[in-house]
Design a protein around this motif. Structure first.
Motif, short mmCIF file in Angstrom:
data_model
loop_
_atom_site.label_atom_id
_atom_site.label_comp_id
_atom_site.label_asym_id
_atom_site.label_seq_id
_atom_site.Cartn_x
_atom_site.Cartn_y
_atom_site.Cartn_z
N GLU A 173 2.24 9.20 -6.15
CA GLU A 173 2.86 10.52 -5.93
C GLU A 173 3.88 10.83 -7.02
OE1 GLU A 173 4.47 10.59 -2.00
OE2 GLU A 173 2.53 10.36 -1.02
N GLU A 200 2.64 1.64 -3.43
CA GLU A 200 1.72 2.09 -4.48
C GLU A 200 1.30 3.54 -4.29
OE1 GLU A 200 -1.25 -1.00 -4.28
OE2 GLU A 200 0.27 -2.50 -4.81
N ARG A 201 1.19 3.98 -3.05
CA ARG A 201 0.94 5.41 -2.78
C ARG A 201 2.09 6.25 -3.31
NH1 ARG A 201 -1.00 3.81 2.33
NH2 ARG A 201 1.00 4.36 3.28
N ASN A 202 3.32 5.78 -3.08
CA ASN A 202 4.50 6.51 -3.55
C ASN A 202 4.56 6.54 -5.08
OD1 ASN A 202 5.21 6.90 -0.90
ND2 ASN A 202 6.73 5.26 -0.85
N THR A 211 10.24 2.59 0.09
CA THR A 211 9.27 2.54 1.18
C THR A 211 10.02 2.63 2.50
OG1 THR A 211 9.37 0.12 1.26
CG2 THR A 211 7.67 1.08 -0.13
N GLU A 220 0.83 -1.21 0.00
CA GLU A 220 0.00 0.00 0.00
C GLU A 220 0.87 1.26 0.00
OE1 GLU A 220 -2.68 -0.25 3.26
OE2 GLU A 220 -3.97 -1.76 2.31
N GLU A 221 1.92 1.25 0.83
CA GLU A 221 2.80 2.42 0.90
C GLU A 221 3.53 2.62 -0.43
OE1 GLU A 221 6.75 4.10 3.21
OE2 GLU A 221 5.93 2.14 3.78
#
Length: 954
Positions: free
Chosen positions: A127, A122-124, A249, A119-120
């Motif tokens: 961004e 994929e968020r990055n 990450t 999740e982290e």
């Protein structure tokens, strides 16, 4: 404490996938890259008696999951764990119906940690500007895919950072060769037209598009007809891969996708193939085109579509197939010459005087026994067949062929340098700078461990100013293990050869005891054939072991980048496989029969077993058998059967494993056809070109190093390579996931290895001709010892006498079949006769022949080296026309820039002049002029905006 939140799947998540399987669900955005991972969900269990109904699979219910840890923020006291009966208790969470507390097992905790990392990560990625589409996780466990799309803003930004050369609007004419070269080229093109693959070619081959590193400021320079197709699929996936590599990450300090795959957060990351390669549909994508025109055995006679290979797979793989193609083409002339040399041996076999003398039974050369006690005296004429066969490969033509092959190797390397330069020019690789590589996951992990260790020893402030890196002391254990284990592996290869020698000696002795006359007469053939087959099996087994050991040794060295890792792995693999493949051949060529001793004073291995001797015709025939069986065996079994069979077995195993681990549940996605990412996931991952290059380099060694003993080696190499090209092509197109495109301007360290083998081949062939063959003794006899200048009497000249009464007690033949009593027997060596004052010492002829052999080695080596340097000097590394085109391209580029800037300046000047005329008119007020300025700026004509639109259609 509730510290993990698992989101339930939505019932409405069932969307139609794109029809082509290459786009997002909107059928507009391309899938540039795919991440795959296995998930394992903990389904919520409803506590019986609760007011809410039992949640259904796929419903929107959610579960709060605890991993059993305790902390300051602990919730209600009644949430204590009851572990008396060894079961994890489940209790309904007060106030929230349908939700419960579940104690996670260590496996579930690890899965939860991986989910959070994903999740982290994929968020990055979001961004960083990428767009993501995910599959709904509809089952308790299975494979899920994350599809990634790079929009124009990201592609243009990264292309500028990576300095990717893109085509501009400018095209310029390529200067053609003139005169006889042009005519020859046109004739060649006409003749080879049926051999050309039917792939789309550039419309005008006389024109080349000018390329320039992409720049958003100079976007008006580029030929952008459509933003979606300006960057091709290979470039798009390369850009996404770079973003994936550098996106990190915080969890476990994971630096990029490599670390996440190493930690099993993701299973795989790969770009998609361009659709199916088979099928009746009219969609002829590049993959299907490659399959039809390149990756089928039916098109073995056609040239390779190198430009299309490069476009689809990237420059690195394109260069490999270009090199393999050139090597295969160069094997054609060497095969023709090799066949001529072999035919020369066949034609002249009847006129070979030494063979005739050996086969003439009237000469009655009585030879000394081949073993103690059980072997009888024998007539040299019984070895007639061996002598005649030896002449096929041991004749004057082999000397010419050795010189030819040494020059052939030099010309091949020179021609490759020229082709490489030509490809670099047409593929826009000239002036390619080496990109800064990202550190490998293993290096980062080791560096992190070192940082944590140092943090405990020193203060944090002292470490801030010092950039941490691994030093030689950190790698010392790895280097020590490398040195020790490589030495051990080399000794293991030598031990295997020694084991084969012991097998030969003991088997020969055992067969000599046989009462069967046929068995005794075929001892040498039986022993040689079986020993070579055993040796081949040992070589194949050790090859696989050495490959795994070389990889492990390179990993414990902890190289920083992938390039360093690859180079070190190549050197170790080559060293170990070279020793393994050639150790037995070196033994037969240079050591067998050299340490036998003489009758009455033989050298023994263990007790009672004599060292093995060469056949009466010399060791060259045995060397030929050894070389041919190992070469052909490696090519048929290792290069072809293994290469076809192992990927298929791995694919089957992966498919069975996925089916076994996957729970049979109703899946909303099962109704539709498998998408391209599903099909590609089943394929074997691409692991690099090292195995492909390695098998060809070892083959190149067989073709060049001992070619004096086996002139037909290039023929068998050519036949293998015709199949190998299509086999590799089929593997890349149909069996492997699409590799990441890598821009390389040369083949790297492989060229240095090829060059080294080429130089070593000169020395080895010189020694094979001088030491192993009878070329020098024959030459010496004809011009120094023969009374009439012919070869008559050569066999008698090479055989020494031995008085049989001087045989050691217990070694004389029992039950000799020879009618007359033998006083003297003969053996092959240059020694004084028994009636000489210096009996059995080396004769003058021995020292004369030895001197001639050494003189030949020096002369041959220097002559061939001189000719090789001459060829190297005569053939320029860069073709003249390419050198001129590179200079012309620079001039055209400068002119193009100046012209564009000049047009830009003229537009600005015309705008300023127009504005001045308006100001002078004074017809309007200041506000009106400002408004007109704004209107002019927004208008499509005569403005800065119009300037941009004049230079690009974007």
């Amino acid at each position: 404490i509730i510290n993990n939140y698992v989101e339930g799947t939505q019932t409405g998540a069932k969307d139609k996938a794109s029809p082509s399987g290459l786009h997002f669900r909107d059928s507009k955005r391309k899938v540039d890259y795919v991440l795959a991972y296995h998930y394992h969900k903990r389904l919520a269990h409803h506590v019986p008696g609760a007011a809410s109904p039992e949640p259904r699979r796929g419903s929107a219910s959610m579960a709060l999951v605890s991993n059993g840890s305790t902390g300051k923020g602990r919730a209600e006291p009644h949430q204590q764990q009851q572990q008396d009966d060894g079961q994890h208790a489940l209790q309904e969470w007060p106030g929230l119906p349908g939700l419960e507390v579940v104690e996670l097992s260590p496996l579930d905790t690890l899965e939860e940690e991986r989910r959070l990392q994903r999740e982290e990560y994929e968020r990055n990625l979001l961004e960083a500007g990428l767009e993501i589409e995910k599959d709904p996780e509809n089952k308790s466990q299975g494979v899920s895919f994350v599809r990634i799309h790079a929009p124009w803003q990201v592609l243009s930004r990264e292309a500028e950072l990576l300095k990717i050369k893109m085509p501009t609007k400018k095209m310029y004419e390529i200067t053609e060769e003139k005169g006889i070269f042009k005519t020859l080229n046109e004739i060649w093109c006409k003749l080879t037209e049926p051999l050309q693959p039917q792939v789309p070619q550039q419309e005008n081959t006389k024109m080349k598009t000018l390329s320039y590193p992409f720049s958003r400021e100079k976007i008006y320079l580029y030929n952008i007809k459509d933003k979606d197709t300006f960057f091709d699929n290979a470039t798009r996936s390369r850009i996404v891969r770079e973003i994936l590599k550098r996106t990190s990450t915080k969890a476990r300090n994971s630096m990029g996708i490599g670390t996440l795959i190493a930690n099993n957060v993701y299973d795989a990351a790969y770009p998609l193939h361009d659709g199916e390669y088979e099928g009746q549909n009219d969609d002829r994508n590049e993959r299907k085109l490659l399959y039809q025109e390149w990756a089928r055995y039916g098109v073995f006679y056609k040239f390779q579509p190198i430009d299309l290979i490069r476009k689809y797979f990237g420059e690195k793989i394109g260069l490999y197939f270009a090199w393999l193609g050139l090597y295969t083409e160069f094997l054609i002339p060497s095969s023709v010459v090799g066949i001529i040399v072999f035919l020369y041996g066949c034609i002249t076999i009847e006129s070979d005087i030494p063979s005739k003398e050996m086969c003439d039974q009237r000469n009655a050369f009585t030879m000394c026994p081949l073993c103690d006690k059980f072997c009888d005296y024998w007539n040299l004429s019984s070895a007639c067949a061996t002598a005649r066969a030896s002449h096929l490969f041991d004749n004057p033509a082999t000397v010419f062929f050795s010189i030819f092959m040494a020059l052939w190797a030099t010309m091949f390397l020179e021609q490759w340098k020229r082709l490489q330069m030509r490809l670099s020019y047409f593929w826009d690789l000239t002036g390619l700078e080496e990109e800064e590589e990202h550190p490998r996951p293993e290096y980062e992990t080791k560096l992190l461990q070192k940082k944590l260790k140092n943090k405990n020893i020193t203060t944090e402030s002292s470490n801030e100013n010092k950039k941490e890196k691994l030093t030689w002391s950190d790698r010392m254990p790895g280097y020590a293990a490398n040195f020790g284990l490589i030495l051990f592996m080399i000794m293991l290869a030598f031990s295997a050869v020694f084991g084969i020698i012991v097998y030969r000696i003991t088997t020969a002795a055992a067969l000599s005891f046989s009462t069967n006359e046929t068995t005794r007469s075929n001892v040498r053939v039986t022993v040689t054939a079986t020993a070579v087959i055993i040796n081949l099996v040992v070589v194949l087994i050790l090859d696989e072991i050495y490959g795994a050991v070389a990889k492990w040794l390179t990993e414990i060295e902890i190289p920083k980048t992938e390039k360093t890792f690859e180079e070190r792995l190549i050197l170790k693999s080559f060293l170990l496989k070279f020793v393994n493949s050639y150790a037995s051949i070196f033994y037969v060529a240079f050591f067998k029969g050299r340490f036998v001793g003489r009758p009455g004073r033989y050298v023994y291995v263990f007790e009672g077993y004599r060292m093995e001797e060469c056949a009466p015709g010399g060791c060259l025939m045995e060397l030929c058998i050894q070389l041919s069986i190992i070469m052909l065996g490696k090519q048929l079994i290792q290069n072809n059967l293994f290469e076809i069979g192992i990927p298929k077995l791995k694919k089957l195993f992966r498919k069975l494993k996925d089916e076994k681990t996957e729970v049979k549940e109703m899946d909303t996605n099962q109704s539709k056809d498998p998408q391209q990412w599903d099909l590609d996931y089943i394929l074997e991952p691409f692991t690099g070109l090292t195995p492909e290059y390695m098998e060809m380099i070892i083959q190149f060694g067989f073709v060049t190093l001992f070619v004096a003993s086996f002139p037909l080696a290039p023929v068998f190499a050519l036949l293998n390579n015709v199949i190998e090209v299509r086999l590799d092509a089929k593997k890349f197109v149909t069996e492997l996931r699409r590799p990441d495109t890598v821009r390389e301007k040369d083949i790297g360290i492989w060229y240095n290895i090829l060059s080294g083998i080429g130089k070593l081949s000169v020395i080895i062939n010189a020694f094979v001709i001088a030491v192993t063959s009878d070329f020098i003794p024959r030459l010496m006899y004809q011009y120094a010892y023969s009374q009439n200048g012919t070869m008559h009497g050569f066999i008698n000249h090479t055989l020494s006498y031995f008085n049989v009464s001087q045989l050691k007690a217990g070694t004389q033949p029992e039950n000799s079949l020879f009618a007359q009593e033998v006083s003297f027997c003969r053996f092959k060596d240059y020694r004084e006769p028994p009636w000489s004052p210096h009996q059995y010492e080396f004769s003058k002829q021995y020292w004369a022949v030895l001197s001639a052999r050494l003189a030949f080695v020096i002369l041959f080596q220097n002559l061939v080296m001189f000719l090789s340097v001459l060829v190297d000097w005569m053939i320029p590394d860069i073709p003249k026309d390419i050198s001129e085109q590179i200079k012309k391209e620079k001039t055209v580029l400068v002119d193009f820039f100046l012209k564009e800037e000049h047009e830009k300046l003229k537009l600005i000047e015309s705008f300023i002049a127009h504005d001045k005329r308006k100001r002078r008119s004074g017809a309007k007020s200041r506000r009106t002029r400002a408004a007109s300025f704004s209107e002019c700026h927004r208008s499509p004509n005569g403005s800065f905006t119009s300037f941009s639109s004049q230079h690009t259609v974007v």
